[in-house]
Structure formats: C-alpha cells, structure tokens
Design an enzyme around this catalytic site. Structure first.
Site, PDB file in Angstrom:
ATOM      1  N   LEU A 108       0.861  -1.176   0.000  1.00  0.00           N
ATOM      2  CA  LEU A 108       0.000   0.000   0.000  1.00  0.00           C
ATOM      3  C   LEU A 108       0.899   1.229   0.000  1.00  0.00           C
ATOM      4  O   LEU A 108       1.925   1.251   0.683  1.00  0.00           O
ATOM      5  CB  LEU A 108      -0.917   0.022   1.229  1.00  0.00           C
ATOM      6  CG  LEU A 108      -2.008  -1.056   1.310  1.00  0.00           C
ATOM      7  CD1 LEU A 108      -2.780  -0.920   2.614  1.00  0.00           C
ATOM      8  CD2 LEU A 108      -2.952  -0.978   0.125  1.00  0.00           C
ATOM      9  N   ASP A 109       0.509   2.231  -0.755  1.00  0.00           N
ATOM     10  CA  ASP A 109       1.266   3.475  -0.808  1.00  0.00           C
ATOM     11  C   ASP A 109       1.370   4.082   0.588  1.00  0.00           C
ATOM     12  O   ASP A 109       0.509   3.844   1.446  1.00  0.00           O
ATOM     13  CB  ASP A 109       0.558   4.436  -1.765  1.00  0.00           C
ATOM     14  CG  ASP A 109       1.330   5.723  -1.970  1.00  0.00           C
ATOM     15  OD1 ASP A 109       2.430   5.660  -2.531  1.00  0.00           O
ATOM     16  OD2 ASP A 109       0.828   6.780  -1.553  1.00  0.00           O
ATOM     17  N   ILE A 110       2.407   4.882   0.828  1.00  0.00           N
ATOM     18  CA  ILE A 110       2.638   5.461   2.153  1.00  0.00           C
ATOM     19  C   ILE A 110       1.433   6.260   2.646  1.00  0.00           C
ATOM     20  O   ILE A 110       1.150   6.292   3.850  1.00  0.00           O
ATOM     21  CB  ILE A 110       3.913   6.338   2.157  1.00  0.00           C
ATOM     22  CG1 ILE A 110       4.273   6.743   3.599  1.00  0.00           C
ATOM     23  CG2 ILE A 110       3.762   7.540   1.234  1.00  0.00           C
ATOM     24  CD1 ILE A 110       5.634   7.374   3.739  1.00  0.00           C
ATOM     25  N   THR A 112      -1.714   5.604   1.803  1.00  0.00           N
ATOM     26  CA  THR A 112      -2.902   4.753   1.781  1.00  0.00           C
ATOM     27  C   THR A 112      -2.960   3.937   3.067  1.00  0.00           C
ATOM     28  O   THR A 112      -1.960   3.376   3.501  1.00  0.00           O
ATOM     29  CB  THR A 112      -2.878   3.807   0.568  1.00  0.00           C
ATOM     30  OG1 THR A 112      -2.852   4.579  -0.633  1.00  0.00           O
ATOM     31  CG2 THR A 112      -4.109   2.911   0.548  1.00  0.00           C
TER      32      THR A 112
END
Length: 297
Positions: A108-110, A112
């Site tokens: 997951l993106d930082i 998100t």
C-alpha cells in the site's frame, strides 16, 4: 528429496519465489559453498544453504504451518522492510517469527491506509500476487471535486493510463457534503496507485484512500489502526484455495475467538505507545542532526 531452490526457500519463509530468484541473480545464495545458479535443485535434508553467508533454516512440507495476519496500516508507514529516510515501516509492529520472515501480500502506498496481509508462506504470497488471479479489492475513497454520472461511467468502463487500461468493477456512493464525496470502489487489475490515478484522471483531488477488503477478507472493527490479527484456518484455507494450494490443517491460534472491548482497548494503548516512541525517536534524530550541522559550521 530434490526440489527447486526458489520453491524450497519460499516455503521456508525467506520471500516470494520472485524475491528468491532475484537473490539468486544477485549471487547472494550458496549451496554447499557454491554460488547457486538459476534453476538450481537441492536436497532439502542434506544441502547447506546460505543467504548472504548465513545458514538458512529449512522448513519441510510436513513441518510448515501456514500463517496469515491482517494488519490495519495507518497512513505514513512504508510497505517495505527498511527505508533510508528512517520512516516507520509496516513490519515494525508485526509479531516475531522463530523461522523465516513475514512476506507482504502486495503493498500500500505510504499515504494509503487499511488492510494489508502478511504470510510466512512464500508460495501463498506469490500465488496471490499473480495478475491472473484478479482478486477483487475494495477501497474507501474520499475525493474533492465535481462528480457526475459521466465520470463514474468513465471509471467503470476503463481509462488508459501509462499504456494500461484501468477500471473499477463497481463504484458505490457513500455520501458527502458540498464538493467532498466518499465512495467505495472495487478493483481487480492494476498496481499500488491505480485507485488514485483513476480518480485523478477525472480531475478530482483524492484526500484519503483506505483498503477495506481483500477478496473475502475484511478489515474488521476489532482492528484499530496499527493493529494486527492472525487469521483463522477457514480464512487461510480460503486464500490457499484461490491459488490451488492444499488446505492447511494446523493453526497456532484458538478457533474463531472474538476480541472483546477490553482486548481492543489494550491494542489501542499498545499502538499509542508505539506511535509516541516514534515521535520521541524522530525528535531525538532531528536534535542530533541539528547539533551535527552546528558543529560543521
């Protein structure tokens, strides 16, 4: 018994098959003192295997217990094991393993938040990450901007971004006020940032993304942010069935125990202690850095 090196190490929890193949290409794995070649086969009972010079512990098929944990990732944590900038990692809060290591099922993106799965079984992780699986994932998304039916149709019909057609399986409106809107979206294809890229293609600003479901595994209310929960046998075997792996028969947790309010409160306190420690460590790091800069001057 002779078997492929990358399969053996993946089963023993040293990474996905792709991870192991990359280590082999980097010549970081040896078998009985010799650099392991691509496609190497080994005897799991007699071969001595090392990664970066350290002997690895091999888990035989009859010894391995497949474990999966669900983690409620807060915003601001990276999904990789280490970060050169010292940012907190999702791995910081995970329980320790006696053998092998936790492998993230995707990233997951930082910025998100939400549901992220980890397993000690490299074969399971590798299988779940195959694009051909097309496992549905659900996200809660908050956006700012003008939204009309034509934009929703675009998101469902598909949009070409960076040479790849991305689309949502479904878009459900969950309320809002003014130009602030909340949606639940389902997606099968695409990578880490597909949800954000799709919305931004419709000229709206994304303010929050939170994953709430991976297949039939949901982010439940008894998991505050920064907390993890080990999945029961039923959930583990659901994931194993998706990738055509035989069912797991054993578990290290009691079957289907529900968390009471007191347990959830204890988890929240533990997470707050961890977050306070991060703030303290960050402040100490900044003070140390400023001191070094003054000395240099």
């Amino acid at each position: 018994m002779n078997e492929k090196l990358h399969k053996l190490l993946a089963r023993s929890g040293y990474g996905s098959r792709r991870d192991i193949e990359e280590l082999i290409r980097q010549k970081r794995i040896s078998i009985d003192g010799n650099i392991a070649p691509i496609g190497a086969r080994v005897d799991s009972k007699s071969s001595i295997i090392r990664i970066d010079g350290r002997i690895v512990k091999i888990v035989n098929e009859d010894e391995e217990i497949c474990r999966v944990i669900a983690y409620n990732k807060p915003e601001g944590q990276i999904s990789t094991l280490k970060d050169k900038n010292g940012r907190p990692s999702v791995f910081d809060r995970l329980p320790r393993l006696d053998k092998g290591r936790w492998i993230a099922v995707g990233r997951l993106d930082i910025n998100t938040a939400g549901l992220l799965l980890f397993t000690n079984d490299g074969q399971l992780s590798n299988g779940l990450l195959q694009p051909s699986q097309k496992i549905e994932k659900e996200y809660m998304v908050r956006v700012f901007g003008n939204i009309d039916e034509s934009k929703i149709r675009n998101l469902v019909n598909g949009i070409k971004i960076d040479g790849e057609v991305l689309r949502f399986e479904d878009v459900v409106y969950a309320g809002g006020e003014g130009m602030n809107h909340t949606f639940y979206v389902m997606i099968r294809d695409g990578k880490n940032k597909s949800v954000k890229l799709l919305w931004e293609s419709q000229e709206v600003t994304v303010s929050r993304i939170k994953r709430v479901r991976f297949g039939e595994i949901f982010l439940t209310k008894d998991m505050p942010k920064g907390a993890w929960k080990e999945l029961d046998l039923k959930s583990i075997n659901y994931l194993r069935e998706l990738v055509s792996l035989p069912p797991e028969k054993n578990t290290l947790i009691a079957p289907d125990l529900k968390r009471g309010k007191s347990k959830v409160q204890k988890i929240k306190k533990a997470v707050r202690r961890y977050e306070n420690k991060l703030v303290k460590d960050s402040s100490s790091f900044k003070s140390s850095t400023r001191s070094k800069l003054r000395h240099k001057k």
